[in-house]
Design a protein around this motif. Structure first.
Motif, mmCIF file in Angstrom:
data_model
loop_
_atom_site.group_PDB
_atom_site.id
_atom_site.type_symbol
_atom_site.label_atom_id
_atom_site.label_comp_id
_atom_site.label_asym_id
_atom_site.label_seq_id
_atom_site.Cartn_x
_atom_site.Cartn_y
_atom_site.Cartn_z
ATOM 1 N N GLU A 16 38.347 42.852 67.860
ATOM 2 C CA GLU A 16 38.742 42.685 68.731
ATOM 3 C C GLU A 16 37.689 41.802 69.786
ATOM 4 O OE1 GLU A 16 42.240 43.005 72.615
ATOM 5 O OE2 GLU A 16 41.860 44.646 71.851
ATOM 6 N N ALA A 17 36.912 42.686 69.875
ATOM 7 C CA ALA A 17 35.690 42.956 70.968
ATOM 8 C C ALA A 17 34.292 41.309 69.809
ATOM 9 C CB ALA A 17 35.054 43.432 70.968
ATOM 10 N N ASP A 18 34.215 41.256 68.955
ATOM 11 C CA ASP A 18 33.974 40.131 68.241
ATOM 12 C C ASP A 18 34.482 39.062 68.944
ATOM 13 O OD1 ASP A 18 32.678 41.812 66.736
ATOM 14 O OD2 ASP A 18 33.551 41.600 65.131
ATOM 15 N N TRP A 19 35.667 39.298 68.432
ATOM 16 C CA TRP A 19 37.217 37.678 69.380
ATOM 17 C C TRP A 19 36.850 37.450 70.573
ATOM 18 C CZ3 TRP A 19 39.284 34.460 66.393
ATOM 19 C CH2 TRP A 19 39.402 34.468 64.951
ATOM 20 N N GLY A 20 35.815 38.121 71.571
ATOM 21 C CA GLY A 20 35.712 37.987 73.315
ATOM 22 C C GLY A 20 34.888 36.665 73.105
ATOM 23 N N PRO A 21 34.443 36.184 72.856
ATOM 24 C CA PRO A 21 33.772 35.225 73.384
ATOM 25 C C PRO A 21 35.038 33.677 72.627
ATOM 26 C CG PRO A 21 32.294 35.770 71.857
ATOM 27 C CD PRO A 21 33.576 37.103 71.420
ATOM 28 N N TYR A 22 35.910 33.794 72.101
ATOM 29 C CA TYR A 22 36.571 32.897 71.391
ATOM 30 C C TYR A 22 37.479 33.146 72.875
ATOM 31 C CZ TYR A 22 40.842 30.774 69.670
ATOM 32 O OH TYR A 22 42.031 29.588 69.084
ATOM 33 N N ARG A 23 38.153 34.299 73.570
ATOM 34 C CA ARG A 23 38.559 34.850 74.269
ATOM 35 C C ARG A 23 38.848 33.817 75.244
ATOM 36 N NH1 ARG A 23 40.098 37.421 78.841
ATOM 37 N NH2 ARG A 23 42.157 38.561 79.217
ATOM 38 N N ARG A 24 37.690 33.876 76.079
ATOM 39 C CA ARG A 24 36.359 33.034 77.086
ATOM 40 C C ARG A 24 36.343 32.664 77.621
ATOM 41 N NH1 ARG A 24 33.274 38.413 76.202
ATOM 42 N NH2 ARG A 24 32.272 37.035 75.321
ATOM 43 N N HIS A 29 45.584 30.062 81.237
ATOM 44 C CA HIS A 29 46.619 30.297 81.003
ATOM 45 C C HIS A 29 47.344 30.588 79.251
ATOM 46 C CE1 HIS A 29 46.116 25.956 79.668
ATOM 47 N NE2 HIS A 29 47.250 26.707 79.323
ATOM 48 N N GLU A 30 45.801 30.466 78.570
ATOM 49 C CA GLU A 30 46.461 31.177 77.568
ATOM 50 C C GLU A 30 45.541 32.558 76.554
ATOM 51 O OE1 GLU A 30 43.668 27.601 75.551
ATOM 52 O OE2 GLU A 30 45.017 26.714 74.953
ATOM 53 N N GLN A 31 45.131 32.992 78.060
ATOM 54 C CA GLN A 31 44.637 34.050 77.351
ATOM 55 C C GLN A 31 44.918 35.473 77.699
ATOM 56 O OE1 GLN A 31 41.129 34.891 80.553
ATOM 57 N NE2 GLN A 31 39.928 33.225 79.833
ATOM 58 N N GLY A 32 45.982 34.986 78.432
ATOM 59 C CA GLY A 32 47.665 36.246 78.342
ATOM 60 C C GLY A 32 48.231 36.288 77.246
ATOM 61 N N PRO A 33 48.450 35.345 76.627
ATOM 62 C CA PRO A 33 49.450 34.796 75.267
ATOM 63 C C PRO A 33 48.093 35.675 73.983
ATOM 64 C CG PRO A 33 50.001 33.772 76.045
ATOM 65 C CD PRO A 33 48.765 33.590 76.990
ATOM 66 N N PHE A 34 46.966 35.551 74.275
ATOM 67 C CA PHE A 34 45.743 35.504 73.244
ATOM 68 C C PHE A 34 46.013 37.169 73.349
ATOM 69 C CE2 PHE A 34 41.547 36.761 71.718
ATOM 70 C CZ PHE A 34 41.944 36.411 71.142
ATOM 71 N N ASP A 35 45.698 37.893 74.646
ATOM 72 C CA ASP A 35 45.996 39.458 74.818
ATOM 73 C C ASP A 35 46.819 39.879 74.251
ATOM 74 O OD1 ASP A 35 43.541 39.341 75.661
ATOM 75 O OD2 ASP A 35 43.815 39.080 77.838
ATOM 76 N N ARG A 36 48.008 39.428 74.022
ATOM 77 C CA ARG A 36 49.858 40.224 73.911
ATOM 78 C C ARG A 36 49.515 40.590 72.085
ATOM 79 N NH1 ARG A 36 51.698 37.277 78.295
ATOM 80 N NH2 ARG A 36 51.966 35.956 77.208
ATOM 81 N N LEU A 37 48.760 38.969 71.245
ATOM 82 C CA LEU A 37 48.463 39.207 70.052
ATOM 83 C C LEU A 37 47.814 40.451 69.935
ATOM 84 C CD1 LEU A 37 47.601 35.546 69.464
ATOM 85 C CD2 LEU A 37 50.132 36.690 69.217
#
Length: 85
Positions: A16-24, A29-37
Motif C-alpha cells: 500500500e505504501a508503494d502505491w502512495g504516489p499513485y494515490r496522491r 474525490h477518487e482517493q476515498g474509493p481507492f482507500d476503500r479498496l
C-alpha cells in the motif's frame, strides 16, 4: 538471532505504501474509493495470510473482487425485493 519473515499484513502495508504516489496523484474525490479498496484487502488479510502468495497483489485483487461481488449481490437482492413490492 535469525531473521523473521514479514507477515502478510506487513507485506500488505508495504505494498500500500508503494502505491502512495499513485494515490496522491488521484483527484481528491477518487482517493476515498481507492482507500476503500485497500480496506477490502485488509478485511481478508487472515485468509490471504493463510494462502501467503509470493505476490500479495494477487490476494489484494481477489479480496477487492470478493467485496464487490458481495455488494452486487446485496444490491441485486434489494432491487428484487423492491420490484416484488
Amino acid at each position: 538471532m535469525g531473521r523473521t519473515n514479514p507477515t502478510y499484513r506487513d507485506r500488505l502495508d508495504a505494498l500500500e505504501a508503494d502505491w502512495g504516489p499513485y494515490r496522491r496523484s488521484l483527484r481528491q474525490h477518487e482517493q476515498g474509493p481507492f482507500d476503500r479498496l485497500w480496506e477490502h484487502a485488509r478485511a481478508h488479510a487472515d485468509a490471504s495470510g493463510m494462502y501467503n502468495p509470493a505476490d500479495p497483489m494477487q490476494t489484494v485483487l481477489l479480496s477487492v473482487c470478493l467485496e464487490q461481488e458481495r455488494a452486487i449481490q446485496t444490491l441485486t437482492e434489494r432491487v428484487s425485493s423492491l420490484e416484488a413490492d
